[in-house]
Structure formats: C-alpha cells, structure tokens
Design a protein around this motif. Structure first.
Motif, short mmCIF file in Angstrom:
data_model
loop_
_atom_site.label_atom_id
_atom_site.label_comp_id
_atom_site.label_asym_id
_atom_site.label_seq_id
_atom_site.Cartn_x
_atom_site.Cartn_y
_atom_site.Cartn_z
N PHE A 43 16.02 37.73 4.14
CA PHE A 43 16.40 36.88 5.25
C PHE A 43 17.90 36.68 5.20
CE2 PHE A 43 11.95 36.07 5.38
CZ PHE A 43 11.69 35.85 6.72
N PRO A 44 18.59 36.88 6.33
CA PRO A 44 20.06 36.95 6.32
C PRO A 44 20.70 35.59 6.19
CG PRO A 44 19.21 37.20 8.54
CD PRO A 44 18.01 37.11 7.65
N PHE A 101 26.72 45.75 13.15
CA PHE A 101 26.24 45.52 14.51
C PHE A 101 24.79 45.05 14.59
CE2 PHE A 101 28.94 49.54 15.18
CZ PHE A 101 30.11 48.81 15.40
N PHE A 102 23.96 45.41 13.62
CA PHE A 102 22.51 45.33 13.81
C PHE A 102 21.80 44.46 12.79
CE2 PHE A 102 23.83 49.60 15.41
CZ PHE A 102 23.72 49.28 16.76
N TRP A 103 22.48 43.43 12.33
CA TRP A 103 21.88 42.48 11.39
C TRP A 103 22.20 41.07 11.83
CZ3 TRP A 103 18.71 43.70 7.41
CH2 TRP A 103 18.41 42.70 6.48
N PRO A 104 21.19 40.22 11.98
CA PRO A 104 19.76 40.39 11.74
C PRO A 104 19.13 41.45 12.66
CG PRO A 104 20.32 38.06 11.84
CD PRO A 104 21.51 38.82 12.34
N ARG A 136 10.49 37.98 12.36
CA ARG A 136 11.05 36.90 11.55
C ARG A 136 12.56 36.78 11.74
NH1 ARG A 136 6.63 38.85 8.30
NH2 ARG A 136 7.82 40.78 8.10
N HIS A 137 13.27 37.91 11.88
CA HIS A 137 14.72 37.84 12.06
C HIS A 137 15.10 37.27 13.42
CE1 HIS A 137 16.47 40.69 8.75
NE2 HIS A 137 15.65 39.78 8.26
N ILE A 138 14.37 37.64 14.46
CA ILE A 138 14.65 37.08 15.78
C ILE A 138 14.37 35.59 15.79
CG2 ILE A 138 13.83 37.06 18.17
CD1 ILE A 138 13.62 40.09 18.01
N GLU A 139 13.27 35.20 15.15
CA GLU A 139 12.94 33.78 15.04
C GLU A 139 14.05 33.03 14.29
OE1 GLU A 139 8.80 31.61 14.19
OE2 GLU A 139 9.60 32.62 12.42
N TRP A 140 14.57 33.65 13.23
CA TRP A 140 15.64 33.03 12.43
C TRP A 140 16.89 32.80 13.28
CZ3 TRP A 140 20.52 34.54 10.60
CH2 TRP A 140 21.02 33.85 9.49
N MET A 141 17.19 33.73 14.16
CA MET A 141 18.38 33.60 15.00
C MET A 141 18.24 32.51 16.04
SD MET A 141 20.95 35.51 14.22
CE MET A 141 21.89 35.61 15.74
N HIS A 142 17.03 32.23 16.50
CA HIS A 142 16.84 31.32 17.63
C HIS A 142 16.15 29.99 17.27
CE1 HIS A 142 18.22 34.21 20.68
NE2 HIS A 142 17.65 35.12 19.92
#
Length: 431
Positions: free
Chosen positions: A76-77, A348-351, A356-362
């Motif tokens: 997880f980033p 360019f492409f992280w997350p 789970r990564h999209i959820e983490w961003m939002h």
C-alpha cells in the motif's frame, strides 16, 4: 379476492422491483469480490518495488547513474522512495546534472478525446469538468509550447455531427479563452462506422501516429501532471545507468509493482522515434478482437522493449541485469532496446488501478494530522505524493463509477482525500 393469476404475477413483480432497487449494490459487491479475491492477480500489481538505477537515470534525463536505486515501496503506497534529496532537486528544477539540449524532445502536449459518435456510443461520455482539470494541470505544470486536443466530437450537448462547434462545450470554451496562445483544437474526421470498431484501439494508433509525426508528450484525458517533464525531454544517454552516448527516443512508465507492462497512458517521444514506429507497425493485419483489451497498450510495449535479447540487426542494445529485470515472471535477465527508456512505476502509474489502491486514493482523511502529512509530502515532492511522481493516472475506467463521476469543484475543494489534495491546486477561484 386474490386470483391465481395475481398470486403468480405478484412475486414476479416484487422480484423485479427488488432487483431494480438492489442491483447497484449487488453489482458493487460482485465487482469487489471479482477484484479482491486471491485469484484476481491484483496483489501482484500492488506488490512492493524499488526503483532501479536505470529507471532513475531515465527519470533524471540521463544524469542519475549509480547510487543505490532508492528505497522500496510497500504494497500500500504509504511512502515515497528515498532516492536522495539532490536528485529530487534536479528533477524539480528541470536541470539534471548531465544533459544535452541538442535533440531534446519537443515540449508539445497531446490529448485525444471524442473519437466515438456520441449518438451511437453514448457510454463514451463527454468532455467534462475533470477532463478540463486534467488539461489545465498539463498547461500549468508542463508549460508546453502548445497543447493540442485532438478530437472528432466535442460539442455540448453531444451531437452526432462531427462538424458541430466544439466551443459550445463550456469547458472547451473556457480553455480557449484562458489559454489562447497555447491551447489548440485539432479536428480529425470520423472513421468509417463499421461493426466491431474499437475506439480505444483507434485512440491507441492515433496517439502513435501523432507522436511519430510531431513528437512530444501524450497524456490520457485522466492523467494529471504535477511538475515539469523537462528532465524527460532532455536527451537521456543509453547504457546501464544512463552513461552512454546513445539517445533513447521514447520514455514509458512501468505499470504495477510487478512491472507487468509499459502503459501507453503517458508517452514521451521524439518525432520519428524508432520505438513508436515499431509499436505502430504491430497494429497492421491483426484481429484486435481476439486479444486481451490491454495487450497492445500495456503488455506489448514491454515485449517490444525486451526484444533486444534476440536482436540480430547490430543496433544498439542495452542489456539489463537481474535487478532491472525485477517483475519479469521468468526471473531471467531482460534485454531492452536502446531506443526506449523505462521509468519506475511511481513516475506515472502509482497507486495502481486495483480496487484497494483506488479506494486508498479516494478515502476521506479523517484525521487532521493525516491531511497535514500528505500536504507536506505534496509540497516536498513538487506536487506528487511520492518523490518520483511526475503525474498520476486516475484510472477513469476503474474509478469512474465509484468515485470520479461524483467529483465537482466544491467536492474537490472541501473533501480531503489524497486525490483531491493532489488536484486541488489546479482549481480556479471562479469554479
């Protein structure tokens, strides 16, 4: 009195009503299970990675050879890589320690939007607020000599007439008014309406044709640029660590911690780039309907970059050791053509695009300390969450229904999520 017909029909009607009410929730849960189950492969995409020396050299325009290659990313980033403060200053200033202005890639930005007829393809969407914000982010961050928006249909309301005035779209009109010297509309005639036409692939080939002719920077309409690409536009040297004389003519970013592909959502290339030409040639005489949807846009570019291991032409070939080959499923040494420079996943492409990564961003940041931490990271990293982050692909195909379609200027301005913190500075006061 309830008749037999009523007893038969009533359960059917009740079932239809309940299905209509609960279908969105069932679809959401089904999508969640599909993406997060142990067999989905998303854990591999999310896996930890460490930027390699060659990737960092490409990121810095050829001036970053040697050194340890930076710190790792956890699945997880939650933190950026630790490749050194001096390298970050070089990237922010746009002047790496070793570079060549001669033959640099032109600072021209290209977006593509509206190739599909909105009448026959209503799901294609329209140029909206988020599209505007992505274009404005590129204008502000990249300071291009010109920004070209290539289109066929752009009018508002959407019209099946390709000749409809694009300035009828308020967001297009706003860009044209505020950036008259840099923002240009480039119209392309509609392709023949044929059964099975895949407009995503039309966009894939058009971007390659444009870059082959003009060079510059191509960005998907859901890519947000955070800082200057100047280090990428300078002439990166070939060879391990960026120390050679060969000029690589194309730069692409790895997708996923496993580096499973090189994604075409961001492409930086010189005019007449040999890698772009080779890539474009692969679209001839193939049945695209029989391929995985992302084969030629993500997986094939990596295959082309590794074809140097069997190259017999005598062209300059860059051999990459096991460290740089991390993410190859077979674990063997990779060999990359000298005409492509691969950037680390967090450029360019992280997350990533995973659930789970999209959820983490939002996900809203509930604690004040958490918001202040990420605001500090963004300030220290020149606009990105991580030190190497130059842009963020918002993964519109995966994130639209769950998050992106609900975003308005007011939501971005007042709701604290990592994504909103990243793009908030591109909002204008009158929005």
């Amino acid at each position: 009195m309830i008749t037999k017909l009523t007893r038969r029909v009533l359960p059917v009607i009740t079932g239809l009503i309940l299905t209509y009410i609960f279908f969105p929730y069932l679809y959401y849960y089904g999508d969640y299970v599909r993406q997060t189950n142990p067999f989905s492969g998303q854990r591999s995409i999310e896996q930890a990675f460490t930027p390699t020396d060659s990737e960092l050299a490409c990121l810095r325009g050829g001036g970053g050879g040697g050194g340890g290659g930076g710190g790792g990313h956890v699945p997880f980033p939650v933190s950026g890589s630790g490749s050194g403060s001096n390298s970050n200053k070089e990237i922010e200033s746009g002047h790496p320690s070793h570079f060549s202005r001669e033959g640099s890639i032109p600072n021209i930005v290209h977006f593509i939007y509206g190739l599909a007829n909105p009448q026959s393809h209503p799901s294609a969407g329209h140029f909206d607020f988020l599209s505007y914000l992505a274009v404005r982010a590129a204008l502000v961050s990249l300071q291009p000599t010109v920004l070209n928006l290539h289109y066929t249909y752009l009018s508002s309301p959407p019209s099946p007439d390709p000749g409809a005035d694009p300035l009828s779209n308020p967001w297009i009109r706003r860009l044209a008014q505020k950036w008259p010297d840099k923002f240009r509309l480039v119209h392309h005639p509609p392709p023949p309406e044929e059964e099975g036409t895949q407009y995503a692939h039309l966009s894939d080939t058009l971007r390659l044709q444009i870059l082959l002719e003009q060079g510059g920077i191509y960005l998907d309409i859901d890519v947000f640029a955070f800082r200057s690409f100047s280090p990428l536009l300078l002439s990166p040297g070939g060879g391990r660590g960026g120390g050679g004389d060969h000029q690589r003519d194309t730069l692409l970013g790895y997708e996923g911690g496993s580096r499973w592909g090189l994604c075409n959502a961001v492409i930086v290339a010189r005019p007449n780039a040999t890698f772009i030409r080779r890539w474009l040639d692969t679209y001839e005489n193939v049945d695209l309907e029989k391929e995985a949807w992302n084969y030629r846009s993500v997986l094939l570019p990596k295959e082309l970059a590794e074809q140097g291991r069997n190259d017999k032409s005598g062209d300059d070939v860059v051999h990459i050791g096991k460290e740089e080959a991390r993410g190859n499923e077979d674990g063997k040494d990779a060999t990359a053509k000298g005409d492509v420079c691969a950037l680390p996943p967090d450029a360019f492409f992280w997350p990533t695009w995973t659930w789970r990564h999209i959820e983490w961003m939002h996900t809203p940041l509930k604690m004040k300390e958490e918001k202040e931490f990420w605001e500090g990271q963004i300030a220290r990293n020149g606009g990105g969450l991580f030190e190497n982050q130059m842009a963020y692909h918002a993964w519109g195909q995966m994130a639209w229904d769950r998050y992106l379609k609900w975003l308005t200027p007011e939501v971005i301005r007042t709701k604290d999520t990592r994504f909103n913190l990243l793009v908030r500075r591109f909002l204008e006061d009158d929005l």
